[in-house]
Write a protein that holds these residues in place. Structure first.
Motif, PDB file in Angstrom:
ATOM      1  N   ARG A 293      19.563  -3.520  19.235  1.00  0.00           N
ATOM      2  CA  ARG A 293      19.031  -4.876  19.112  1.00  0.00           C
ATOM      3  C   ARG A 293      19.379  -5.404  17.722  1.00  0.00           C
ATOM      4  NH1 ARG A 293      13.034  -5.218  21.925  1.00  0.00           N
ATOM      5  NH2 ARG A 293      13.478  -3.951  23.790  1.00  0.00           N
ATOM      6  N   LEU A 294      20.477  -6.126  17.650  1.00  0.00           N
ATOM      7  CA  LEU A 294      20.943  -6.668  16.382  1.00  0.00           C
ATOM      8  C   LEU A 294      20.380  -8.073  16.178  1.00  0.00           C
ATOM      9  CD1 LEU A 294      24.659  -5.464  16.492  1.00  0.00           C
ATOM     10  CD2 LEU A 294      22.710  -4.374  15.352  1.00  0.00           C
ATOM     11  N   GLY A 295      20.382  -8.533  14.949  1.00  0.00           N
ATOM     12  CA  GLY A 295      19.818  -9.842  14.648  1.00  0.00           C
ATOM     13  C   GLY A 295      18.341  -9.923  14.952  1.00  0.00           C
ATOM     14  N   THR A 296      17.656  -8.784  14.837  1.00  0.00           N
ATOM     15  CA  THR A 296      16.238  -8.699  15.197  1.00  0.00           C
ATOM     16  C   THR A 296      15.463  -8.082  14.046  1.00  0.00           C
ATOM     17  OG1 THR A 296      16.790  -8.418  17.541  1.00  0.00           O
ATOM     18  CG2 THR A 296      14.592  -7.712  16.846  1.00  0.00           C
ATOM     19  N   THR A 297      14.329  -8.661  13.724  1.00  0.00           N
ATOM     20  CA  THR A 297      13.500  -8.163  12.633  1.00  0.00           C
ATOM     21  C   THR A 297      12.154  -7.700  13.168  1.00  0.00           C
ATOM     22  OG1 THR A 297      14.527  -9.703  11.074  1.00  0.00           O
ATOM     23  CG2 THR A 297      12.406  -8.764  10.432  1.00  0.00           C
TER      24      THR A 297
ATOM     25  N   LEU B 227       8.115  -7.948  17.069  1.00  0.00           N
ATOM     26  CA  LEU B 227       9.437  -8.407  16.656  1.00  0.00           C
ATOM     27  C   LEU B 227       9.412  -9.904  16.370  1.00  0.00           C
ATOM     28  CD1 LEU B 227      11.546  -6.392  19.262  1.00  0.00           C
ATOM     29  CD2 LEU B 227      10.728  -5.687  16.993  1.00  0.00           C
ATOM     30  N   ASP B 228      10.474 -10.381  15.732  1.00  0.00           N
ATOM     31  CA  ASP B 228      10.465 -11.774  15.266  1.00  0.00           C
ATOM     32  C   ASP B 228      10.523 -12.793  16.393  1.00  0.00           C
ATOM     33  OD1 ASP B 228      13.071 -11.182  15.925  1.00  0.00           O
ATOM     34  OD2 ASP B 228      13.940 -11.853  14.038  1.00  0.00           O
ATOM     35  N   ASP B 229      10.827 -12.386  17.616  1.00  0.00           N
ATOM     36  CA  ASP B 229      10.780 -13.328  18.735  1.00  0.00           C
ATOM     37  C   ASP B 229       9.415 -13.354  19.406  1.00  0.00           C
ATOM     38  OD1 ASP B 229      10.692 -10.908  20.059  1.00  0.00           O
ATOM     39  OD2 ASP B 229      12.515 -11.228  21.241  1.00  0.00           O
ATOM     40  N   GLY B 230       8.451 -12.635  18.812  1.00  0.00           N
ATOM     41  CA  GLY B 230       7.102 -12.607  19.350  1.00  0.00           C
ATOM     42  C   GLY B 230       6.836 -11.482  20.327  1.00  0.00           C
ATOM     43  N   SER B 231       7.873 -10.790  20.763  1.00  0.00           N
ATOM     44  CA  SER B 231       7.689  -9.699  21.710  1.00  0.00           C
ATOM     45  C   SER B 231       7.187  -8.453  20.978  1.00  0.00           C
ATOM     46  CB  SER B 231       9.002  -9.386  22.423  1.00  0.00           C
ATOM     47  OG  SER B 231       9.970  -8.888  21.508  1.00  0.00           O
ATOM     48  N   THR B 232       6.693  -7.491  21.738  1.00  0.00           N
ATOM     49  CA  THR B 232       6.245  -6.222  21.163  1.00  0.00           C
ATOM     50  C   THR B 232       6.992  -5.077  21.827  1.00  0.00           C
ATOM     51  OG1 THR B 232       4.411  -5.956  22.717  1.00  0.00           O
ATOM     52  CG2 THR B 232       3.964  -7.157  20.661  1.00  0.00           C
ATOM     53  N   LEU B 233       7.025  -3.952  21.131  1.00  0.00           N
ATOM     54  CA  LEU B 233       7.763  -2.785  21.610  1.00  0.00           C
ATOM     55  C   LEU B 233       6.958  -1.544  21.266  1.00  0.00           C
ATOM     56  CD1 LEU B 233      10.407  -1.486  22.728  1.00  0.00           C
ATOM     57  CD2 LEU B 233      11.249  -1.507  20.353  1.00  0.00           C
TER      58      LEU B 233
END
Length: 408
Positions: free
Chosen positions: A78-82, A95-101
């Motif tokens: 997952r690139l471009g992801t913080t 993650l920066d898109d609001g999702s969780t992992l």
């Protein structure tokens, strides 16, 4: 580990890629996620101030693995992801898109960030840093067009970039606050070698100076104002004053942080399911006898292998001898060991530094703590053996080139 819950690596760097590779090589078959802020595939950083910056190495050589390796080995890249938040109790990242992992085990290889110089004008266009591949790309283009630049900081990055600029015919003024370049690393006994080297290659090396501001016109830097009021003209400036570990995620999550994420010798943090490796980790070191944080390529290459094995439950510790290298003009150097500025009581030289073919050893109580071979090759293994030995040596024999190094 919970079934179908992935192992997660935050930091798609050399360290992160090495950890992913080791997990698969050690037989882990479960889900594996590698998260990176940059859009680039994981790459090695030394070429950014060496061969790639000089235009001698193609871009594809910097990558740790080609893109298909991650696909073939089922590494979810997952690139471009913080990662913006970490909840150790819930074993979950935000993650920066609001999702969780969710994760079963987590490895932090978030690296370090260049330190900024907190002076007026630091945000002017033309003030550069060198950490990412796009930084190196900008400097490569700059070296094709600029006539004169300034480099703030005479550390490894600053001096390697200076050598690349001089190779391109750019005039360089290096501004260093200390009395010698690399003084904290090499001490006054050896640092003069690098001062002389750069001056012989036409560098305007100004030592013991303070930068008070960057000045510019129409939003673009045009010079560096020094503490004495003088102005150093420059079409661009590279700031290379060190890096700070990227510990924000760990610190906010309540992990123990002290000049890096603190870990034991197995790279396990204060949370038993979270590990750290590479530039960001300050790890207990069995050989050195205290926690250390090492910002060098060899550490990012090897340390994650130990972390990955520990994540799989193996009984393992990281005790490799620190190692780094540099190439500047016609000088090549390897440094093996670890010593702090006040941690040695003498330097022993084998050979004449004036010839730039010599070995320097840093000793305490006649025990070798570190050795640096300059334009002298095939001795690293022997130096490593000396560093790892607890036994004192005879400094006179160590200095004598007629005594084989392996027989000291």
């Amino acid at each position: 580990m919970v079934a179908n819950t992935p192992l997660v690596i935050v930091g798609a760097s050399l360290a992160g890629a090495q950890a992913a590779q080791t997990l698969r090589a050690e037989g882990y078959e479960g889900p594996l996620v590698l998260i990176g802020e940059e859009d680039e595939l994981p790459y090695e950083r030394p070429p950014l101030s060496k061969g790639y910056l000089l235009g001698k190495e193609p871009r594809q050589k910097i990558y740790v693995q080609p893109a298909q390796w991650y696909q073939e080995n089922r590494v979810e890249l997952r690139l471009g992801t913080t990662a913006t938040a970490l909840d150790p109790a819930a074993h979950r990242l935000t993650l920066d898109d609001g999702s969780t992992l969710g994760y079963a085990k987590l490895l932090l290889t978030t690296g370090a960030r260049p330190r900024r110089l907190p002076v007026p004008g630091a945000d002017l266009a033309g003030v550069h840093q060198l950490r990412r591949v796009e930084d190196s790309d900008r400097l490569r283009e700059l070296f094709r067009t600029a006539q004169r630049i300034a480099v703030v900081g005479a550390g490894w990055i600053g001096l390697e970039a200076t050598a690349a600029a001089r190779a391109a015919g750019v005039a360089v003024t290096v501004l260093e606050a200390l009395e010698l370049p690399l003084l904290r690393v090499l001490g006054p006994e050896v640092a003069t070698v690098f001062a002389d080297l750069h001056r012989e290659h036409g560098v305007d090396l100004r030592l013991g100076v303070q930068v008070s501001a960057f000045e510019g016109t129409d939003g673009k830097v045009s010079g560096v104002r020094l503490g004495d009021g003088s102005l150093v003209p420059a079409e661009a400036v590279l700031v290379g004053i060190g890096a700070a570990p990227a510990t924000e995620l760990a610190e906010a999550a309540g992990l123990l942080v002290d000049n890096g994420i603190r870990t034991d010798a197995s790279l396990r943090t204060s949370d038993p399911d979270i590990y750290a490796a590479g530039d960001v980790a300050r790890a207990d070191h069995p050989l050195i006898g205290k926690p250390v944080r090492v910002e060098h390529w060899a550490n990012a290459l090897h340390q994650p292998r130990t972390a990955a094995r520990a994540m799989l439950g193996q009984d393992t510790v990281y005790d490799r001898t620190p190692y780094f290298f540099t190439d500047q003009y016609d000088l090549g150097m390897e440094y093996t060991g670890y010593v702090e500025p006040d941690g040695y009581d003498r330097v022993v030289l084998r050979g004449d530094p004036a010839t730039r073919e010599f070995i320097a050893f840093w000793l305490a109580d006649n025990r070798v703590l570190a050795g640096m071979n300059v334009n002298t090759w095939d001795v690293t293994d022997t130096i490593r053996t000396l560093v790892r030995s607890p036994d004192p040596i005879d400094p006179a024999r160590l200095a004598d080139p007629d005594v084989p190094l392996g027989e000291v």
